[in-house]
Scaffold this active site. Structure first.
Site, PDB file in Angstrom:
ATOM      1  N   LYS A  57     -26.148 -32.341 -33.686  1.00 42.54           N
ATOM      2  CA  LYS A  57     -25.815 -31.062 -33.037  1.00 42.54           C
ATOM      3  C   LYS A  57     -24.493 -31.203 -32.276  1.00 42.54           C
ATOM      4  O   LYS A  57     -23.981 -32.318 -32.113  1.00 42.54           O
ATOM      5  CB  LYS A  57     -26.949 -30.626 -32.112  1.00 42.54           C
ATOM      6  CG  LYS A  57     -27.229 -31.543 -30.940  1.00 42.54           C
ATOM      7  CD  LYS A  57     -28.550 -31.170 -30.287  1.00 42.54           C
ATOM      8  CE  LYS A  57     -28.949 -32.158 -29.230  1.00 42.54           C
ATOM      9  NZ  LYS A  57     -28.998 -31.633 -27.903  1.00 42.54           N
TER      10      LYS A  57
ATOM     11  N   TYR B 238       0.534 -32.533  -9.981  1.00 43.92           N
ATOM     12  CA  TYR B 238       0.011 -31.401  -9.211  1.00 43.92           C
ATOM     13  C   TYR B 238      -0.553 -31.859  -7.869  1.00 43.92           C
ATOM     14  O   TYR B 238      -1.195 -32.906  -7.778  1.00 43.92           O
ATOM     15  CB  TYR B 238      -1.090 -30.687  -9.993  1.00 43.92           C
ATOM     16  CG  TYR B 238      -0.541 -29.807 -11.099  1.00 43.92           C
ATOM     17  CD1 TYR B 238       0.316 -28.744 -10.810  1.00 43.92           C
ATOM     18  CD2 TYR B 238      -0.876 -30.054 -12.414  1.00 43.92           C
ATOM     19  CE1 TYR B 238       0.825 -27.942 -11.831  1.00 43.92           C
ATOM     20  CE2 TYR B 238      -0.391 -29.260 -13.443  1.00 43.92           C
ATOM     21  CZ  TYR B 238       0.474 -28.200 -13.134  1.00 43.92           C
ATOM     22  OH  TYR B 238       0.972 -27.424 -14.135  1.00 43.92           O
TER      23      TYR B 238
HETATM   24  C1  LIG Z   1     -34.991 -32.167 -28.763  1.00 40.82           C
HETATM   25  C2  LIG Z   1     -33.974 -33.257 -28.744  1.00 40.82           C
HETATM   26  N1  LIG Z   1     -34.213 -34.385 -29.430  1.00 40.82           N
HETATM   27  C3  LIG Z   1     -33.323 -35.405 -29.464  1.00 40.82           C
HETATM   28  C4  LIG Z   1     -32.133 -35.322 -28.776  1.00 40.82           C
HETATM   29  C5  LIG Z   1     -31.172 -36.492 -28.793  1.00 40.82           C
HETATM   30  O1  LIG Z   1     -31.077 -37.029 -27.503  1.00 40.82           O
HETATM   31  P1  LIG Z   1     -30.120 -38.288 -27.218  1.00 40.82           P
HETATM   32  O2  LIG Z   1     -28.753 -37.813 -27.528  1.00 40.82           O
HETATM   33  O3  LIG Z   1     -30.317 -38.584 -25.774  1.00 40.82           O
HETATM   34  O4  LIG Z   1     -30.575 -39.350 -28.133  1.00 40.82           O
HETATM   35  C6  LIG Z   1     -31.849 -34.183 -28.033  1.00 40.82           C
HETATM   36  C7  LIG Z   1     -30.594 -34.098 -27.260  1.00 40.82           C
HETATM   37  O5  LIG Z   1     -30.398 -33.402 -26.329  1.00 40.82           O
HETATM   38  C8  LIG Z   1     -32.794 -33.115 -28.030  1.00 40.82           C
HETATM   39  O6  LIG Z   1     -32.562 -31.987 -27.342  1.00 40.82           O
END
Ligand SMILES: Cc1ncc(COP(=O)(O)O)c(C=O)c1O
Length: 359
Positions: free
Chosen positions: A35, A255
């Site tokens: 994602k 800045y």
């Molecule tokens: C439902 C879910 N699973 C897995 C993950 C992966 O988490 P991580 O990046 O801490 O491994 C996330 C990340 O936010 C998540 O929302």
């Protein structure tokens, strides 16, 4: 000359980290969580590279999943938060997505849509109180889904709030809540673990792990480095010195004149700034490498530039390579000096930094 800011992405490192996750939890299948544009690393490139070896991918939203399918990714893809609009259920069937269901509206809309989903991940709120059905109503959801001929398989899922804190009782408490529901439906496969849990927690046998941040070679723990965990960093963010100047004792840089020279100093200006995603909060101890030598930020981070005091580095020239983060100055350290976490730094990198892929 094009602006020299580049994010070098080591695809082989991502593969190494995914295989490490699988090795640590040998009896599980593993999602690769891609994602947020694969945590800033480029979802299409990462997913295409891993497509032949992953068990499945996981994303946050249907747009992300569609982008991968349209790029030719053929592995299963899970929507971790399910769908946000009822019309999306048909799209899920068309693209053969797996879908999480975490509330009553999603369940009602799914039943009404009358479409086929191979795996439905029923998300249980085991204590994080962000998403998920309450343990007391889980049985109703499970029974409706298990008896629905449009569902291939139901998997029971939850997410931890604090798996990165090995001293916190929260993960064991969540596991106990989860286990109580799972014991009533022990025929169901499970999915509980993010990276921190995959790396350090004792997990239920079998099922699906969901590593995200560790795939990119980043440690989820404050006290344990990626190197100690056997992870290989996947992103090296580089730029170049674009200007050099001497400043005299008492002269200020940048800045708000936030850096004032003590004695005669040499200041290098580098092409990267908060407009690229480099953290504006980065303090004067933030590690930066110039031609492999360590120095620190001096002065405020601007939109397109930072300034470094390179006096101690000896010979320095316009065009010298600068590493903003990478193996020797991990993004976790840059984040720690910027009052944030590495997750935020990599996911908020903008498209201004060219991605260059190496495998
Ligand atoms: C439902 C879910 N699973 C897995 C993950 C992966 O988490 P991580 O990046 O801490 O491994 C996330 C990340 O936010 C998540 O929302």
């Amino acid at each position: 000359m094009a602006r020299p800011l580049t994010a070098h992405i080591d695809l082989a490192a991502i593969k190494h980290n995914y295989l490490l996750a699988k090795k640590l939890q040998p009896n599980t299948k593993a999602f690769a969580v891609v994602k947020a544009n694969a945590y800033g690393h480029g979802a299409v490139e990462v997913a295409k590279y891993l497509d032949d070896i992953v068990d499945a991918f996981a994303v946050a939203a249907i747009e992300e999943a569609i982008e991968l399918r349209e790029a030719g990714v053929s592995s299963p893809i899970l929507l971790l938060e399910g769908v946000f609009e009822s019309a999306e259920w048909q799209v899920c069937e068309n693209h053969n997505f797996w879908v999480a269901i975490e509330n009553q509206t999603q369940l009602t809309d799914f039943i009404a849509a009358n479409i086929q989903i191979d795996k439905v991940f029923l998300k249980l709120d085991s204590g994080m109180h962000r998403l998920g059905v309450q343990p007391s109503s889980a049985d109703k959801f499970i029974e409706l889904l298990e008896h629905n001929p449009n569902v291939g398989e139901v998997v029971l899922m939850t997410h931890f709030s604090s798996a990165d804190d090995l001293d916190s009782p929260a993960t064991s408490e969540q596991l106990a809540v989860f286990d109580q529901v799972h014991r009533q439906f022990s025929q169901l496969d499970v999915s509980v673990a993010n990276s921190a849990a995959t790396l350090k927690w004792q997990l239920p046998e079998g099922g699906w792990i969901r590593p995200g941040i560790m795939l990119y070679g980043i440690s989820p723990f404050d006290e344990i480095s990626a190197q100690e965990l056997g992870l290989k960093p996947a992103m090296t963010l580089t730029s170049k010195i674009i200007s050099l100047r001497e400043v005299k004792d008492g002269e200020a840089v940048g800045y708000a004149r936030a850096y004032v020279a003590k004695g005669q100093r040499q200041i290098a200006t580098v092409a990267v700034g908060y407009g690229d995603g480099y953290p504006r909060m980065a303090n004067h101890q933030t590690p930066v490498l110039v031609e492999q030598a360590m120095c620190c930020l001096s002065g405020r981070v601007s939109m397109d530039m930072i300034t470094l005091d390179v006096t101690e580095l000896g010979e320095t020239q316009v065009g010298d390579e600068v590493i903003l983060w990478g193996e020797k100055n991990p993004v976790e350290d840059v984040a720690a000096h910027s009052s944030t976490i590495a997750y935020e730094l990599v996911t908020r990198m903008t498209g201004r930094a060219k991605r260059q892929y190496h495998s």
